[in-house]
Each structure stands twice: as C-alpha cells, then as structure tokens.
Design a protein around this motif. Structure first.
Motif, short mmCIF file in Angstrom:
data_model
loop_
_atom_site.label_atom_id
_atom_site.label_comp_id
_atom_site.label_asym_id
_atom_site.label_seq_id
_atom_site.Cartn_x
_atom_site.Cartn_y
_atom_site.Cartn_z
N PHE A 21 6.17 -19.50 0.29
CA PHE A 21 5.38 -18.58 -0.52
C PHE A 21 6.10 -18.27 -1.84
O PHE A 21 7.30 -18.47 -1.96
CB PHE A 21 5.16 -17.26 0.24
CG PHE A 21 4.44 -17.45 1.55
CD1 PHE A 21 3.05 -17.57 1.58
CD2 PHE A 21 5.14 -17.52 2.74
CE1 PHE A 21 2.39 -17.76 2.78
CE2 PHE A 21 4.48 -17.71 3.94
CZ PHE A 21 3.11 -17.83 3.97
N ASP A 22 5.33 -17.74 -2.79
CA ASP A 22 5.93 -17.31 -4.06
C ASP A 22 6.91 -16.17 -3.84
O ASP A 22 7.92 -16.07 -4.51
CB ASP A 22 4.85 -16.85 -5.05
CG ASP A 22 3.98 -18.00 -5.52
OD1 ASP A 22 4.44 -19.16 -5.48
OD2 ASP A 22 2.84 -17.74 -5.93
N GLU A 23 6.59 -15.29 -2.91
CA GLU A 23 7.47 -14.18 -2.57
C GLU A 23 7.09 -13.68 -1.18
O GLU A 23 6.00 -13.96 -0.69
CB GLU A 23 7.32 -13.04 -3.58
CG GLU A 23 8.27 -11.87 -3.38
CD GLU A 23 9.74 -12.24 -3.35
OE1 GLU A 23 10.23 -12.60 -2.25
OE2 GLU A 23 10.40 -12.16 -4.39
N VAL A 24 8.00 -13.00 -0.53
CA VAL A 24 7.77 -12.40 0.79
C VAL A 24 8.05 -10.91 0.65
O VAL A 24 9.10 -10.52 0.13
CB VAL A 24 8.68 -13.02 1.87
CG1 VAL A 24 8.46 -12.35 3.22
CG2 VAL A 24 8.46 -14.53 1.96
N PHE A 25 7.10 -10.10 1.09
CA PHE A 25 7.22 -8.65 0.99
C PHE A 25 7.31 -8.05 2.39
O PHE A 25 6.69 -8.55 3.33
CB PHE A 25 6.02 -8.05 0.26
CG PHE A 25 5.88 -8.57 -1.14
CD1 PHE A 25 6.63 -8.01 -2.16
CD2 PHE A 25 5.03 -9.61 -1.42
CE1 PHE A 25 6.52 -8.49 -3.45
CE2 PHE A 25 4.91 -10.09 -2.70
CZ PHE A 25 5.66 -9.53 -3.72
#
Length: 135
Positions: A21-25
């Motif tokens: 993913f582009d980022e993981v939150f």
C-alpha cells in the motif's frame, strides 16, 4: 482495506503490509491506566498512528453514537491530513452517514448475541457475545 486485530506489534504489521500500500494507518484504543492495556506514548506520536481513549468511543444512544463517529472522523482527518490532504469528498456527509449506519448495525448485532458466550465473535463486526450482559 480496513482490518481489526488484537495484535499489538504495530511495527511487525507495518513491515508486513506497507509494501502492498501507499501507506498503512493504525487507529488504536487505549484502555484504563494499566500499562498492560495501553500503547506507549511514543508509539502514539507516529504520524500514521491515531491513539484514542476507550472512553471516547462509548455511547448509550443514537445521538451520542453520531457524536462519537463525528469525533473519530475529525481526529482521523486531523491526524492523517499529511496523507489525505484537504479532500472534502473523503469525509463528506454521505460517508459520515454510512459510518453511523454501520455503527447502528454493529450495535444491533451486539444486542442479538448478548446471550452467547464471550468466545463467540461475529464475523462481520468482530463483536464478542455476552458483552454488556448482566452479571
């Protein structure tokens, strides 16, 4: 993708999922004062982590439920604005209304499974049986 877990090894999960993913939150909940039930203040300072207190998620009626949803959305937007920016469509009224509808459906499931063992877990919402039942 949204996932719910009881895993507290955030770094391990980040390393596992970040390449996809582009980022993981992470939105994590701290409960009480016992260090065993809390994430560290240091972890909560990461830009991709939003820490909430359990008390912020408690509601007893639909009006409070809506207020809780709006509060979490506001905190999510504020905490993760570095990634999402000022995107009004991301948090528009329709999406907020849908979030409240999901909370209402989850609450209905929780009420239907009160008579089940705590070990029973609803597959869709992750709600345990027996939660909130007397004695």
């Amino acid at each position: 993708i949204v996932s719910r877990t009881t895993c507290s090894d955030i770094l391990r999960m980040y390393k596992k999922f970040r390449p996809m993913f582009d980022e993981v939150f992470f939105v994590i909940t701290n409960s009480g004062k016992d260090p065993e039930n809390r994430f560290s203040d240091e972890l909560c300072e990461y830009s991709n982590v939003l820490c909430l207190e359990q008390e912020e998620l408690v509601y007893t009626n639909k009006e409070q439920m809506a207020a809780v949803a709006r509060n979490v959305i506001t905190k999510f937007r504020s905490n993760f604005d570095f990634f999402f920016g000022d995107n009004p469509e991301l948090f528009d009224e329709t999406k907020q209304s849908n979030a409240i509808s999901r909370l209402e459906a989850m609450s209905e499931v929780a009420m239907r499974i009160l008579d089940k063992s705590f070990d029973y877990v609803d597959g869709k919402y992750g709600v345990h049986g027996g939660v909130g039942s007397p004695g």
